[in-house]
Design an enzyme around this catalytic site. Sequence first.
Site, PDB file in Angstrom:
ATOM      1  N   ASP A  13     -12.404  -9.773  -3.440  1.00 52.85           N
ATOM      2  CA  ASP A  13     -13.818  -8.855  -2.929  1.00 52.85           C
ATOM      3  C   ASP A  13     -14.876  -8.984  -3.903  1.00 52.85           C
ATOM      4  O   ASP A  13     -15.917  -8.762  -3.840  1.00 52.85           O
ATOM      5  CB  ASP A  13     -13.438  -7.529  -2.333  1.00 52.85           C
ATOM      6  N   ARG A  30       0.949  -1.074  -0.076  1.00 55.88           N
ATOM      7  CA  ARG A  30      -0.187   0.019  -0.009  1.00 55.88           C
ATOM      8  C   ARG A  30       0.955   1.248  -0.022  1.00 55.88           C
ATOM      9  O   ARG A  30       1.726   1.335   0.955  1.00 55.88           O
ATOM     10  CB  ARG A  30      -0.817   0.044   1.205  1.00 55.88           C
TER      11      ARG A  30
HETATM   12  O1  F6P Z   1      -9.231  -6.192  -0.253  1.00 53.63           O
HETATM   13  C1  F6P Z   1      -9.080  -7.790  -0.028  1.00 53.63           C
HETATM   14  C2  F6P Z   1      -9.183  -7.872   1.612  1.00 53.63           C
HETATM   15  O2  F6P Z   1      -8.689  -9.041   1.528  1.00 53.63           O
HETATM   16  C3  F6P Z   1     -10.497  -7.595   2.069  1.00 53.63           C
HETATM   17  O3  F6P Z   1     -11.268  -8.599   1.809  1.00 53.63           O
HETATM   18  C4  F6P Z   1     -10.021  -7.581   3.434  1.00 53.63           C
HETATM   19  O4  F6P Z   1     -11.027  -6.558   4.177  1.00 53.63           O
HETATM   20  C5  F6P Z   1      -8.689  -6.774   3.342  1.00 53.63           C
HETATM   21  O5  F6P Z   1      -8.242  -6.941   2.240  1.00 53.63           O
HETATM   22  C6  F6P Z   1      -7.700  -6.974   4.369  1.00 53.63           C
HETATM   23  O6  F6P Z   1      -6.451  -6.569   4.225  1.00 53.63           O
HETATM   24  P1  F6P Z   1      -5.294  -6.589   4.903  1.00 53.63           P
HETATM   25  O7  F6P Z   1      -4.480  -7.861   4.550  1.00 53.63           O
HETATM   26  O8  F6P Z   1      -4.328  -5.286   4.754  1.00 53.63           O
HETATM   27  O9  F6P Z   1      -5.659  -6.718   6.482  1.00 53.63           O
END
Ligand code: F6P
Length: 309
Positions: free
Chosen positions: A113, A57
């Site tokens: 998603d 990110r």
């Molecule tokens: O956007 C994909 C996703 O897996 C979502 O389903 C979930 O809310 C999020 O990413 C989790 O993100 P991270 O791995 O940054 O906690």
Amino acid sequence: MNAAIRAVVRTAIYHDIAVTGIYHGYQGMIDREFVDMNRRSVSSIIQKGGTILKSARCLDFKTKEGREKAYNNIKSQGIDALVAIGGDGTFTGAKIFSEEYDIPVMCIPGTIDNDLCGTDYTLGYDTANNTVIEAIDKIRDTASSHNRVFFVEVMGRDSGCIALSAGVGGGAEAILLPELNSGIDDLLDEIYLAESRNKTSMIVIIAEGDKNGGAYNVAKIVKEKIPHLDIKVSILGHLQRGGAPSSFDRILGTRMGYIAVNELLKGNSKATVGIRGNQMVTTPLEEALNTKELKLDDELLAIANIMNK
Ligand code: F6P
């Protein structure tokens, strides 16, 4: 995502175009994390989850200075066009970047998603569904042997796509979806109905975006209302994001990578590739990001409501 990377590399090389891989997405453009790629760089990756190019990110890319640095770096690297794979953050970055700078960009929707417009399916969604269904099958063995009610929380951020599909495919007795905003009273009614029909165990799928405070909170409230239930909670978490991709995702990723390169060669830009009714299509990024268009499949919802009784 690896299937898409492989297809981009091999399609471009087929057209005598050199390919540079960028590690960590936009962050790698800023930090000059470039790597020359050839046909062999993508050997034996189609069966792997995650992405060989890694992901990040990138807050810097949200700033003008960050994007300027990224542009200068890719230009000095001799990069003439970009293929970006990711979800809405990736799409938003690609849209802004391609509006600010004269660089052709094509996006590939990669997120479990399934929350992007311009495609019926995003990459990873089918694999995640299969993982959730496999987990439900396993949990059901305990649920039915011990006469228990399981609350299974699945990913999807604000989208209930995984919850609905895996709920139908896994035969869940109830599904809590953010899009429907249903309260606990509706769920209690479902449980009373199931009990009146002599069901001795239940699987309730709760989408992570559901507004009732998550699986543990729902379980707590239900236990207070119906104390005789033997309730367990299972939050599937990140296991839904990994593992070998399904056949559907491997083929979809390959088709998307191939189309992305060919569309760039035709002069198409600022767009995403997608699949609609088994046809590969492209959609302008602006439309793909218009999530107001997103909705759950009404027919599948209606089917779920009949199947779970
Ligand atoms: O956007 C994909 C996703 O897996 C979502 O389903 C979930 O809310 C999020 O990413 C989790 O993100 P991270 O791995 O940054 O906690």
